[in-house]
Design an enzyme around this catalytic site. Sequence first.
Site, PDB file in Angstrom:
ATOM      1  N   SER A 579       0.841  -1.199   0.000  1.00 43.05           N
ATOM      2  CA  SER A 579       0.000   0.000   0.000  1.00 43.05           C
ATOM      3  C   SER A 579       0.869   1.240   0.000  1.00 43.05           C
ATOM      4  O   SER A 579       1.998   1.229   0.526  1.00 43.05           O
ATOM      5  CB  SER A 579      -0.912   0.014   1.225  1.00 43.05           C
ATOM      6  OG  SER A 579      -1.561   1.265   1.358  1.00 43.05           O
ATOM      7  N   TYR A 592      -1.922  -0.379  10.535  1.00 42.28           N
ATOM      8  CA  TYR A 592      -1.991  -0.757   9.121  1.00 42.28           C
ATOM      9  C   TYR A 592      -0.738  -0.295   8.379  1.00 42.28           C
ATOM     10  O   TYR A 592      -0.106  -1.058   7.649  1.00 42.28           O
ATOM     11  CB  TYR A 592      -3.250  -0.152   8.497  1.00 42.28           C
ATOM     12  CG  TYR A 592      -3.445  -0.487   7.040  1.00 42.28           C
ATOM     13  CD1 TYR A 592      -3.883  -1.743   6.645  1.00 42.28           C
ATOM     14  CD2 TYR A 592      -3.208   0.472   6.044  1.00 42.28           C
ATOM     15  CE1 TYR A 592      -4.083  -2.048   5.310  1.00 42.28           C
ATOM     16  CE2 TYR A 592      -3.408   0.186   4.710  1.00 42.28           C
ATOM     17  CZ  TYR A 592      -3.838  -1.077   4.333  1.00 42.28           C
ATOM     18  OH  TYR A 592      -4.032  -1.364   3.006  1.00 42.28           O
TER      19      TYR A 592
END
Length: 701
Positions: A579, A592
């Site tokens: 990501s 995250y």
Amino acid sequence: MNLIKTDFKHVDYLWDDKKASELEDDQVALFLYRSNILGADLRITNYGGGNTSCKTFEKDPLTNEEVEVMWVKGSGGDIGTLTRAGIAGLYTERLRNLKNVYGGLEDEDRMVGLFNHCIYDLDSKAPSIDTPLHGLLPFKHIDHLHPDALIAVAAAEDSEKVTKEIWGDTMGWVPWQRPGFDLGLQLEKCLNDNPSIRGIVLGSHGLFTWGDTSYECYMNSLEVIEMASEFIENKIAENGTVFGGEKIASLPKAERLEKAAALMPVLRGICSSNNRMIGHFTDANVVMEYINSNDLERLAPMGTSCPDHFLRTKIQPLVLQLETNFDLNDTETLLQKLKPAFKSYREEYREYYETCKRNNSPAMRDPNPVIIIFPGIGMFSFAKNKQTTRVASEFYINAINVMRGAEAISKYTSLPRQEAFDIEYWLLEEAKLQRMPKEKPLSRKVALVTGAGGGIGKAIADKLAQEGANIVLTDIAEDRLKEGLATYAKDTASYAVCDVTQKESIADAYKQACLDFGGVDIVVHSAGLAISKPLEDTTEKDWNLLQDVLVKGQFELAKAAVEIMRKQDLGGDFISIASKNGLVAGPNNVAYGTSKAAQQHMSRLLAAELGKNKIRVNTINPDGVIIGSKIWEGDWAEGRAKAYGISVEELPAHYAKRNLLNEIIYPEDIANGVFSLVGILNKTTGNIINVDGGMANAFVR
């Protein structure tokens, strides 16, 4: 309503009166229906084997006269899936007039070219070599089939005598001859000499049957096959044993599969010395009965008899002389034992080629075995794609059934090596191979994709399949996997329920990949979840879950993948779907973002370590994939909307506006990024590709 006996034991009666009545005004459609139901039973004919025909009267477009036209399966088709696009329509009279110009056996190849001068339907498929076999017989409907029972009769040492014993004077018999115009003449002569026969057995080859209607032809075929099957069944019952009885016992089922899964990548690597291959495994009862028998050593080297069989299986299999208690983890010792067997097989194949080749023979093809037999464990096959290797396996099972029947009748005989070579390296067969479409970029490769039940993972699987790869879909939700599997063509994909937080579950998924396709070449870790919370709200459970799925899952997936890739010795690709958040610090994202950063750096570390094995490790960084992405279905969307002070509905526009290209990013865009790494950038490793529309703060350099 049909009142004829239809309760067959050895073949499937599939004729549907209602369906047939709907087609009775279109004899070509009815012939296609007959073909499809015949091809649906592998005991009647194998995939791509045999051909069927019908004759109708049509108006000649030049003279307006009624002329007889023969409709016949074209070159390279399959009767089980035959459509109008796969048949050829020829003037019957013109085809028969070719007798006037036929120059004998040396003229066979030229005759195939002349078939084009007999074409009636300009949309015809190229006529096959068997076209004259149908055209020189007078019947309206003809089936040429390759039933195991009939080939067993045809391949028996005293085939002509056995034919007489089963059918009396109602069946003709023609000795082995390569398919072509002269064989058509031989069938014609056999019928003229025996005008009351219902069919003809072709020595070492197959069966011709016919009828005045499509249904009569269908029933004639079934009845003839049933009679041969019953004859063989009775012979086996009389003998008491098949293949000389059992020599060794099979391993228990679970142990067989464990051994096969471990062995598959090793075999695949050796078989791929010329070209990368896809594998198939079977331990069906009929296979085990044969490969564990006393007669295996005598029968296997003889090879197959039917041309359709050895064109797909090679002239003979490789029988491995290994103990079944080999160490699953000792690849080096396995290779030391296996490589000499493969070397010997290649040398024998080369000798076969050099001994039998003609002045104009095509160059020798890949000398590696297609069929590999491991007594006690099962049968492996390897070919260019899953369909080809599965069909090769099915054809060798047909050959096993033929040997079984022929041995029960009297004694199995195979084709002489020169006859077999002349078909395998026939110039017409070579021309057919040259007409095959170009392989796709990922053809011959196997990809395992995690999180493939939907969203980005499914889009990646779709793209890799579209580019030619075989796919193993994995996810924790079996219902989504089944739904996804249904979107692929047969032989393209399989699935395994896999929880990437569990080492054993990962091992089972790879085992499935090995059993289904022979190994794995591409692994894409797309399984994931997202949790967006401020530091004070982030729990230990949140932290551990993200670390387990994203980081530990990647570690265990890579570790197990590398073990298989090293066995194959073909290199490989590992792709991490990370990501933008692993590069860019943002609010409410500590757990995250940290997990994604760990994924990225682990990929760099693996790339540095695995380069020596030609295993490339790269990363794709998506950002803002909202539409179609599973993680946005939960609390993540609300968390990100809250972080940016907007509503959930405003998120897609928000993410599009903030990138340099002002583009919405879709799952398909991520899939294209993966393909670029595995299908185009074949000298890239340790790289990160951002698929985010251009986020300046995420630029890698």
